[in-house]
Design an enzyme around this catalytic site. Structure first.
Site, PDB file in Angstrom:
ATOM      1  N   GLU A 342       0.798  -1.222   0.000  1.00 54.35           N
ATOM      2  CA  GLU A 342       0.000   0.000   0.000  1.00 54.35           C
ATOM      3  C   GLU A 342       0.833   1.275   0.000  1.00 54.35           C
ATOM      4  O   GLU A 342       0.352   2.340  -0.355  1.00 54.35           O
ATOM      5  CB  GLU A 342      -0.951   0.006   1.213  1.00 54.35           C
ATOM      6  CG  GLU A 342      -0.268  -0.102   2.569  1.00 54.35           C
ATOM      7  CD  GLU A 342       0.090  -1.534   2.908  1.00 54.35           C
ATOM      8  OE1 GLU A 342       0.865  -1.717   3.854  1.00 54.35           O
ATOM      9  OE2 GLU A 342      -0.378  -2.450   2.214  1.00 54.35           O
ATOM     10  N   ASP A 384      24.775  19.112 -28.331  1.00 55.58           N
ATOM     11  CA  ASP A 384      25.332  20.033 -29.304  1.00 55.58           C
ATOM     12  C   ASP A 384      26.668  20.548 -28.769  1.00 55.58           C
ATOM     13  O   ASP A 384      27.081  20.213 -27.659  1.00 55.58           O
ATOM     14  CB  ASP A 384      24.365  21.186 -29.602  1.00 55.58           C
ATOM     15  CG  ASP A 384      24.101  22.065 -28.373  1.00 55.58           C
ATOM     16  OD1 ASP A 384      24.544  21.683 -27.272  1.00 55.58           O
ATOM     17  OD2 ASP A 384      23.460  23.111 -28.515  1.00 55.58           O
ATOM     18  N   ASP A 667      19.483  23.385 -27.265  1.00 54.22           N
ATOM     19  CA  ASP A 667      18.724  24.584 -26.929  1.00 54.22           C
ATOM     20  C   ASP A 667      18.112  25.278 -28.130  1.00 54.22           C
ATOM     21  O   ASP A 667      17.398  26.261 -27.982  1.00 54.22           O
ATOM     22  CB  ASP A 667      19.614  25.586 -26.180  1.00 54.22           C
ATOM     23  CG  ASP A 667      20.794  26.045 -27.040  1.00 54.22           C
ATOM     24  OD1 ASP A 667      20.994  25.482 -28.132  1.00 54.22           O
ATOM     25  OD2 ASP A 667      21.509  26.968 -26.599  1.00 54.22           O
ATOM     26  N   ASP A 671      17.283  21.533 -32.559  1.00 57.62           N
ATOM     27  CA  ASP A 671      17.440  20.428 -31.606  1.00 57.62           C
ATOM     28  C   ASP A 671      16.101  19.845 -31.166  1.00 57.62           C
ATOM     29  O   ASP A 671      16.066  18.745 -30.596  1.00 57.62           O
ATOM     30  CB  ASP A 671      18.194  20.906 -30.361  1.00 57.62           C
ATOM     31  CG  ASP A 671      19.602  21.370 -30.671  1.00 57.62           C
ATOM     32  OD1 ASP A 671      20.260  20.707 -31.486  1.00 57.62           O
ATOM     33  OD2 ASP A 671      20.032  22.394 -30.115  1.00 57.62           O
ATOM     34  N   ASN A 735       5.818 -14.414   2.428  1.00 55.44           N
ATOM     35  CA  ASN A 735       4.667 -14.537   3.323  1.00 55.44           C
ATOM     36  C   ASN A 735       3.580 -15.439   2.747  1.00 55.44           C
ATOM     37  O   ASN A 735       2.807 -16.044   3.487  1.00 55.44           O
ATOM     38  CB  ASN A 735       4.079 -13.158   3.616  1.00 55.44           C
ATOM     39  CG  ASN A 735       4.967 -12.349   4.536  1.00 55.44           C
ATOM     40  OD1 ASN A 735       5.821 -12.896   5.233  1.00 55.44           O
ATOM     41  ND2 ASN A 735       4.789 -11.031   4.528  1.00 55.44           N
ATOM     42  N   ASN A 760       1.817  -5.391   9.397  1.00 50.85           N
ATOM     43  CA  ASN A 760       1.998  -4.821   8.058  1.00 50.85           C
ATOM     44  C   ASN A 760       2.175  -3.312   8.129  1.00 50.85           C
ATOM     45  O   ASN A 760       3.019  -2.724   7.425  1.00 50.85           O
ATOM     46  CB  ASN A 760       0.794  -5.177   7.190  1.00 50.85           C
ATOM     47  CG  ASN A 760       0.975  -4.721   5.752  1.00 50.85           C
ATOM     48  OD1 ASN A 760       1.832  -5.211   5.030  1.00 50.85           O
ATOM     49  ND2 ASN A 760       0.171  -3.760   5.340  1.00 50.85           N
ATOM     50  N   ASP A 764       5.476  -1.116   7.052  1.00 46.40           N
ATOM     51  CA  ASP A 764       5.413   0.005   6.101  1.00 46.40           C
ATOM     52  C   ASP A 764       6.051   1.261   6.688  1.00 46.40           C
ATOM     53  O   ASP A 764       6.731   2.012   5.986  1.00 46.40           O
ATOM     54  CB  ASP A 764       3.955   0.295   5.732  1.00 46.40           C
ATOM     55  CG  ASP A 764       3.368  -0.786   4.834  1.00 46.40           C
ATOM     56  OD1 ASP A 764       4.148  -1.441   4.123  1.00 46.40           O
ATOM     57  OD2 ASP A 764       2.137  -0.974   4.849  1.00 46.40           O
TER      58      ASP A 764
END
Length: 928
Positions: A342, A384, A667, A671, A735, A760, A764
């Site tokens: 989650e 470039d 730039d 390009d 698990n 759990n 987390d």
């Protein structure tokens, strides 16, 4: 506004006046001119603009609307994890007399929502703040008005009475209907506009039509722009799209860009009222997902499939074997929660947002968060030359005739060409003007002797530009002055001036000593060009032609020119380029130079910065070859010289087909196609509008060193993201086996649903600090590519080993502590508590095992936030059974001997996982 002292350029130019929020265009001052009258259509006043901004709104099309706090809160709440928790809470409250489970579950919901909301909202705010740092501007013409910080002077009043105009650069979002805009090569069209004057204007409409070939646009004198009211007419937002308008030669549309030429136009529509805005409303077209997005999606589907596959067997086993269907439903739902990553969206978003914030401190602005991963994955950087490898400060060194002798004539004619051209002034134009003025020549006096009749703008095929000037003293004196790349100029020159260098400000154009170009002269010119190129100098040729018999001017008139000589420019390498290249090589990024400059100049620059050159490819070698040959050339080449914009994009495509992750730094308008084609397009804040619009990342400083820092940060971001995914999928897959075995073996639930959910949640929490973790230096030295196959392989190989210690804990609790009777509440709770503690600590310890291919704590240590978060969770696992919470959670204090066993499990776990890691790396030559 504040006026700027200026000098006359030509009759078509308007005054530039700048306010605190506006910048002067081009860096060259221009003078006030009489207002342009087009029937009853005139530039807008400040009052007009203010009213229209209020009525029509900002000139913005939101393809992506920033998320408000309540939208983020909604997405944080409506998540499968929270939905299951709420369901369990309601189910517990409805079926049990004790509401403790209901309270704890709701607390978990609030914690989960709060953590995710804070992280994701911070990510959203950071993203929007970074986007504000990059703005595209447009040049507008408006009626003069005095500055806000002082009362109007007599001169101000006279200027307003005469209807004089000013030219200024403003943000695109401040454009309003009725504004007059100047357009030149590289500009984005700021709205739907109608042309009122144009010269050789070609526009790319690929974003609207998909057609890659630029379309010519021109003025139709019989069609005057409509009078636009200050207030928005009713129902303008409901107009249907009329695709035939795209074919109108005098209309240009928002979202398109100028390829070449110049124009002045009146804005007809802005923002959502434009054609592009209408398409955005009617079409919900999303960008093709990149490799990272596809990978995240596949991993998410994988987790969901595992969760859905696990719930039915767990439910059936618990229901039939244990007989308690209520507990079976709760346990199966809790297993589903335990198998759901989650925190995946929060961890990924936090990683990307933190990466973007850190890159902004390195002067890199991230427009698209996902591009950070691609930036870190770059193994070939195409760039470039000018301004990236070099200083971006071109200096005119000297000016020569065809024999290599210093001559003033190329300088004088080059100056007039640069001074009067109104297209995209490049560094060479600025260098010519600055050099000319530094020679103590009265440039203003010389320019006043002429006025511009017309111009033929630069494009990347002809590689030259021309202006047509007429003497202010003699109507019969009309000349075309052209300057451009030497090879292209020689193809259109038939004569050459060979006279003495006695040019003066009064007599600039020679009328004698002009002879046809011979083979020997042509050879001398090419040798001179090559010699100057070998010294690292860029060379442009200058020529002229008598045009007194012409009244209309096109590209066809660039023929039978008289060559007068060349100007030589130096753009020296940046001092930082050499160490920056070494840094890129250290991180295994190959650099290729894609330039429109000559191969000799580029080779000289590469020699000075120690860039190894495998081969040099020119534009002629790329013509007429198939894709396979192009891929081979692209792979082997280092310098690609004199390229067209399409050839740059084709080289990027070829490298991508060779399974490279390609970045492109540029730039210019030339390009833009390559930037768009690359995996990670990079431009600079001073670049053209179309280049910045095409880019994923904007550099506030055009430097390879900045980019090297960005690549490192991209790899850190990728590493922290992938380590969470591999931690979650390995742990959850392990698990699966533990739960299945426990459900079939034990006569009672191996863990209460509430305990499983709490475990759990705590796991987390231990991973929240992962975005702040560091990566091993060895990880950063090689580019990383997203691979779902690698994740699956990792899951299958490492996941089942985690179950070994769960099995030993089951056996220890079942046989040593005799936790076998389902009716013995204490023994059942003792078993469940023992698995809760062992499972949570080993799961948390896996954070340190997986985050590095080295031995954790000995060879590689996590960052302080990660160490503290995991230590806090492991401590909580040990302490919770001894707190008053144990009775609400169905736990009991564990005996001391258990912790001796647990210590042995953890030591054994460390050695076994280290051995498995070593085997995995030996077999697959990778870890993260």
């Amino acid at each position: 506004m504040t006026s700027s002292t200026s000098k006359n350029l030509n009759d078509d130019d308007l005054t530039i006046t700048v306010s605190d929020n506006y910048t002067q265009k081009g860096g060259l001052s221009q003078s006030l001119q009489p207002p342009i009258i087009l029937d009853n259509i005139r530039p807008l006043s400040r009052e007009n603009v203010t009213r229209r901004l209020e009525s029509y709104g900002k000139n913005i099309i939101s393809t992506y609307k920033p998320l408000t706090w309540y939208i983020v809160l909604y997405h944080s709440t409506v998540h499968p994890f929270n939905v299951i928790l709420i369901f369990l809470a309601i189910f517990s409250g409805a079926t049990e007399e004790d509401y403790s489970s209901l309270v704890i579950l709701l607390i978990m919901v609030f914690l989960s929502v709060g953590i995710r909301f804070v992280q994701e909202y911070k990510s959203e705010v950071a993203t929007q703040e970074l986007k504000k740092m990059v703005n595209n501007n447009a040049t507008v013409i408006r009626l003069y008005s005095p500055p806000d910080n002082r009362d109007p002077s007599y001169e101000d009043i006279e200027m307003m009475d005469r209807g004089e105009t000013v030219e200024m650069d403003i943000p695109l979002e401040d454009i309003v209907p009725g504004d007059w805009v100047r357009l030149s090569a590289g500009d984005l069209i700021p709205g739907d506009v109608q042309l009122i004057s144009s010269k050789d204007l070609f526009v790319s409409q690929a974003s609207l039509t998909g057609e890659s070939i630029p379309v010519e646009k021109f003025t139709i004198l019989q069609q005057q722009p409509p009078i636009i009211p200050d207030y928005l007419p009713i129902n303008t937002n409901n107009a249907k799209l009329n695709y035939s308008e795209l074919d109108q030669p005098n209309l240009c549309f928002m979202g398109t860009s100028v390829v070449s030429g110049t124009a002045t136009a009146v804005v007809l529509k802005t923002g959502p009222n434009t054609f592009f805005g209408g398409m955005a409303k009617q079409l919900s077209v999303k960008r093709t997902p990149n490799a990272f997005q596809k990978g995240i999606r596949r991993v998410s589907y994988m987790f969901v499939c595992i969760m859905l596959a696990m719930m039915p067997p767990v439910l059936l086993i618990q229901g039939f074997l244990k007989g308690g269907w209520k507990d079976a439903v709760l346990f199966a739902a809790a297993v589903a929660v335990g198998l759901t990553p989650e925190m995946l969206p929060m961890i990924v978003n936090a990683n990307l947002a933190r990466g973007a914030i850190n890159l902004s401190k390195k002067k890199c602005i991230v427009k698209k968060l996902d591009s950070i991963i691609n930036l870190g994955g770059i193994d070939i950087l195409c760039t470039d030359k000018t301004g990236t490898l070099t200083c971006n400060k071109v200096v005119l060194i000297n000016h020569f005739d065809h024999l290599g002798n210093v001559s003033k004539l190329p300088l004088y004619l080059g100056y007039l060409n640069s001074y009067f051209q109104t297209g995209l002034k490049n560094l060479l134009d600025v260098a010519v003007i600055e050099y000319f003025n530094s020679e103590n020549v009265d440039g203003a006096y010389i320019s006043q002797n002429f006025f511009k009749v017309d111009e033929i703008p630069f494009d990347f095929v002809r590689r030259r530009m021309s202006v047509i000037l007429e003497s202010s003293k003699d109507d019969d004196c009309r000349f075309l002055i052209s300057k451009g790349a030497v090879d292209e100029m020689l193809t259109c020159c038939t004569n050459i001036y060979v006279g003495k260098d006695n040019v003066s400000s009064n007599e600039i154009f020679p009328t004698s000593d002009i002879i046809p170009i011979t083979t020997e002269i042509l050879k001398n010119m090419k040798n001179l060009n090559e010699s100057l190129n070998n010294d690292g100098l860029r060379v442009i040729a200058v020529a002229f032609k008598d045009m007194k018999k012409c009244s209309e001017f096109t590209v066809a008139h660039e023929s039978e020119l008289t060559l007068v000589g060349v100007c030589a420019f130096l753009d020296p390498p940046k001092p930082s380029t050499k160490p920056a290249l070494q840094e890129l090589f250290k991180y295994n990024v190959e650099v290729k130079v894609l330039t429109g400059d000559s191969p000799a100049v580029c080779r000289k620059v590469c020699e000075e910065i120690n860039l190894p050159v495998k081969s040099i490819i020119t534009t002629t070698e790329l013509e007429g070859i198939d894709d396979a040959k192009l891929e081979e050339i692209a792979e082997s080449g280092t310098i690609f010289a004199k390229l067209t914009p399409l050839q740059k994009a084709n080289i990027v495509k070829a490298l991508k087909r060779r399974n490279h992750i390609v970045g492109f730094l540029g730039d210019g308008i030339n390009d833009a196609p390559a930037i768009r084609e690359s995996d990670c397009g990079i431009s600079v804040d001073e670049g053209t509008d179309i280049a910045k619009e095409s880019a994923d990342i904007i550099l506030l400083e055009k430097s390879l060193m900045v980019l090297a820092d960005g690549i490192i940060r991209g790899r850190i971001t990728y590493g922290n993201t992938i380590k969470y995914i591999k931690m979650a999928i390995s742990s959850n897959f392990g698990n699966v086996f533990s739960v299945l075995i426990a459900s079939a073996w034990l006569p009672f639930l191996p863990m209460e649903a509430l305990q499983l959910i709490l475990q759990n949640l705590l796991y987390d929490l231990s991973q929240i600090a992962i975005p702040w973790d560091r990566m091993d230096p060895e990880f950063l030295t090689h580019p990383k590519r997203w691979s779902a196959r690698s994740i699956v392989k990792f899951m299958i190989f490492t996941g089942p080993w985690n179950s070994i210690f769960d099995m030993t804990t089951f056996a220890f609790m079942f046989y040593y502590y005799k936790c076998q009777d389902p009716h013995d509440v204490y023994k059942v709770r003792l078993f469940q508590t023992g698995w809760f503690v062992e499972g949570l600590i080993t799961q948390t310890l896996i954070v340190h095992m997986i985050r590095t291919p080295k031995f954790p704590f000995l060879q590689s240590t996590a960052s302080l936030p990660v160490c503290l978060s995991t230590l806090a969770v492991m401590s909580a696992a040990i302490i919770i059974p001894f707190t008053p919470l144990n009775k609400y959670l169905g736990m009991v204090p564990l005996p001391g001997l258990y912790y001796s066993y647990l210590l042995g499990v953890l030591v054994t776990y460390w050695f076994l996982t280290s051995f498995i890691k070593w085997v995995y790396i030996k077999l697959f030559k990778e870890w993260l």
